[in-house]
Design an enzyme around this catalytic site. Structure first.
Site, PDB file in Angstrom:
ATOM      1  N   LYS A  33      49.346  37.277  27.418  1.00 50.11           N
ATOM      2  CA  LYS A  33      49.337  38.737  26.941  1.00 50.11           C
ATOM      3  C   LYS A  33      50.421  39.330  28.120  1.00 50.11           C
ATOM      4  CE  LYS A  33      45.692  41.641  27.283  1.00 50.11           C
ATOM      5  NZ  LYS A  33      45.901  42.803  28.041  1.00 50.11           N
TER       6      LYS A  33
ATOM      7  N   ASP B 299      40.366  39.655  35.176  1.00 50.54           N
ATOM      8  CA  ASP B 299      40.138  39.855  33.770  1.00 50.54           C
ATOM      9  C   ASP B 299      39.166  38.873  33.328  1.00 50.54           C
ATOM     10  OD1 ASP B 299      41.889  41.963  33.305  1.00 50.54           O
ATOM     11  OD2 ASP B 299      43.692  40.595  32.804  1.00 50.54           O
TER      12      ASP B 299
ATOM     13  N   ARG C 180      33.628  47.857  33.296  1.00 47.25           N
ATOM     14  CA  ARG C 180      33.418  46.557  33.107  1.00 47.25           C
ATOM     15  C   ARG C 180      32.052  46.068  33.872  1.00 47.25           C
ATOM     16  NH1 ARG C 180      38.959  43.309  31.745  1.00 47.25           N
ATOM     17  NH2 ARG C 180      38.935  44.020  29.420  1.00 47.25           N
TER      18      ARG C 180
ATOM     19  N   ARG D  48      37.465  41.772  25.877  1.00 46.42           N
ATOM     20  CA  ARG D  48      36.856  40.926  26.707  1.00 46.42           C
ATOM     21  C   ARG D  48      35.304  41.065  26.596  1.00 46.42           C
ATOM     22  NH1 ARG D  48      41.378  38.840  28.314  1.00 46.42           N
ATOM     23  NH2 ARG D  48      43.209  40.077  29.054  1.00 46.42           N
TER      24      ARG D  48
HETATM   25  C1  S3P Z   1      48.114  43.037  34.016  1.00 40.45           C
HETATM   26  C2  S3P Z   1      47.469  43.400  35.193  1.00 40.45           C
HETATM   27  C3  S3P Z   1      46.253  43.293  35.476  1.00 40.45           C
HETATM   28  C4  S3P Z   1      45.263  42.848  34.416  1.00 40.45           C
HETATM   29  C5  S3P Z   1      45.828  43.460  33.042  1.00 40.45           C
HETATM   30  C6  S3P Z   1      47.421  42.848  32.899  1.00 40.45           C
HETATM   31  C7  S3P Z   1      49.380  42.882  33.984  1.00 40.45           C
HETATM   32  O1  S3P Z   1      45.956  44.966  35.453  1.00 40.45           O
HETATM   33  O2  S3P Z   1      44.046  43.410  34.435  1.00 40.45           O
HETATM   34  O3  S3P Z   1      44.967  42.736  32.073  1.00 40.45           O
HETATM   35  O4  S3P Z   1      50.029  42.266  32.801  1.00 40.45           O
HETATM   36  O5  S3P Z   1      50.319  43.097  34.800  1.00 40.45           O
HETATM   37  P1  S3P Z   1      46.160  45.817  36.944  1.00 40.45           P
HETATM   38  O6  S3P Z   1      47.500  45.651  37.375  1.00 40.45           O
HETATM   39  O7  S3P Z   1      45.475  47.072  36.659  1.00 40.45           O
HETATM   40  O8  S3P Z   1      44.977  44.975  37.928  1.00 40.45           O
END
Ligand code: S3P
Length: 428
Positions: free
Chosen positions: A23, A315, A346, A388
């Protein structure tokens, strides 16, 4: 129609699947292709609702994006060729779209408004707005710019020296994307390393960016060259099947082409410490690493998880909590207060939902404590609209006696369309 009631009797999992594309990397492939002038192609793109939100926002900025299965072609005139959107940029449920795009919009020459769903409206934006304002950005929003909808008047930006107050790849990435379009150099200090997909992809698109220990440096005014991007499978999606194989009897599965960037593989360190039976078969790659993972049923023990490991598995904590319910002994998860500001809180959601199934799990300020192993029983599980949480409930049903219902299984398509097909293919 997706199932809402799951009732498996002591299933085993066997077979091979390829989990959908990563993703984080999929979002970035669209954004970087939109910044670069020319034709960028992407293979292995995640057709999840979040990444489709990114596509729809960049189309509204005048970028041509075509989808053919999970291949994407982006034709862009470059960031200077983007046009002022005549409607709100709808970021759906996606924090990554909202935050990274904000960094880009701040340095344009036009006005735009970004807003998403009810969950996005509750997520903190101050962490992005503060550093962008230090760069000169003109952003307005509710309570002084802390929440969406956010209105952005594009303006000339200047590079900054900034120490991240939270370990967040989204904040780091928003600043780096703004810095591309800013005058002068930007230096970011990251107290704890977070996922580095932005840095890797910037280099891939021809940008000069350096990292020394925790300090990242990049000069502004660099242009990106259009490229081909290969997206590996998402380890955050693979995590659910890793857990499924570990907590069921006589299971052995192969997950092909999973991204194994070391900033994301905390889950593999955790299951190794828990005593899992698994193998990693690395593939040859330049840039983002990937591997096939072989996972077998395992007797596991509880461990302590905290510190610099947390951003490497942030995550995966809902599914790690489920694994912990089947471990011998106590698992303590700490330093994970960021979980409270994800798609839902969460910590509260995981503790409430796994408790309903009979888990011995207690919330703390910054994590949870789980004693195991405990038998799990059927329950009516809530997702809180969080993909999730939905997948955690589905995998928990494999280890439970009785039937598990899931109130909103459709939300799983945010990151894993085809999740139930994969689950049914693996169950024997
Ligand atoms: C992500 C960073 C994370 C992660 C999110 C995707 C990214 O978030 O939890 O699902 O693609 O940079 P945070 O930057 O808020 O930790």
């Amino acid at each position: 129609m997706l199932p809402t009631k799951l009732n498996y009797e002591k299933p085993s999992l066997n077979g091979t699947i390829q989990v959908p594309g990563d993703k984080s990397i999929s979002h970035r492939s669209i954004m970087f292709g939109a910044i670069a002038s020319g034709k960028t192609t992407v293979e292995g793109f995640l057709l999840g609702a979040d990444c489709l939100s990114t596509i729809s926002c960049f189309r509204k900025l005048g970028v041509e994006i075509e989808l053919d299965g999970n291949q994407v072609t982006i034709n862009s005139k470059g960031i200077d060729g983007w046009t002022e959107p005549d409607a709100v940029l709808d970021t759906g449920n996606s924090g990554t779209t909202t935050r990274l795009m904000l960094g880009l919009l701040a340095g344009t020459s036009f006005h735009s408004v970004a807003a998403g769903d009810d969950s996005i409206a509750k997520r903190p934006m101050k962490r992005i707005v503060d550093p962008l304002r230090l760069m000169g950005a003109d952003i307005r929003g509710r309570t002084g710019g802390q929440f969406t909808p956010l209105a952005i008047q594009g303006t000339r930006l200047a590079g900054i020296n900034y120490t991240l107050p939270v370990a967040s790849a989204q904040v780091k990435s928003a600043i780096l994307l703004a810095a591309l379009n800013a005058d002068g150099k930007t230096v970011i200090e990251e107290p704890v390393a977070t996922r580095d997909h932005t840095e890797i992809m910037l280099r891939h698109f021809g940008v000069d960016i350096k990292r020394n220990d925790n300090i990242i440096e990049m000069a502004g005014g660099q242009t990106l060259s259009a490229r081909h991007v290969k997206v590996p499978g998402d380890i955050s999606s693979a995590a659910f099947f890793i857990a499924a194989a570990l907590v069921t009897e006589r299971s052995e599965i192969r997950l092909e082409n999973v991204g194994t960037n070391p900033t994301r593989t905390g889950i593999l360190d955790v299951i190794a410490q828990m005593g899992a039976d698994y193998e990693i078969q690395e593939n040859e790659t330049a840039g983002e690493r990937s591997a096939d993972l072989l996972i077998r049923s395992s007797r596991l023990k509880g461990i302590e998880i905290g510190g610099s490991l947390i951003p490497r598995l942030i995550d995966e904590i809902p599914i790690i909590a489920l694994i912990a319910t089947q471990c011998q002994g106590t698992t303590v998860i700490k330093d994970a207060e960021e979980l409270r500001v994800k798609e839902t809180d969460r910590i509260t959601a995981v503790v409430d939902e796994l408790s309903k199934m009979g888990a011995d799990i207690t919330a703390t300020e910054d994590g949870m404590v789980i004693n195991g192993p405990t038998p799990l029983s059927g329950a009516d599980m809530k997702t809180y609209g969080d993909h999730r949480l939905g997948m955690m409930a589905a995998i928990a049903s494999l280890a439970a006696d009785g039937s598990v219902s899931i109130d909103d299984p459709d939300c799983i398509a945010v990151s894993y369309p085809g999740f139930f097909e994969h689950l049914n293919n693996l169950i024997v």
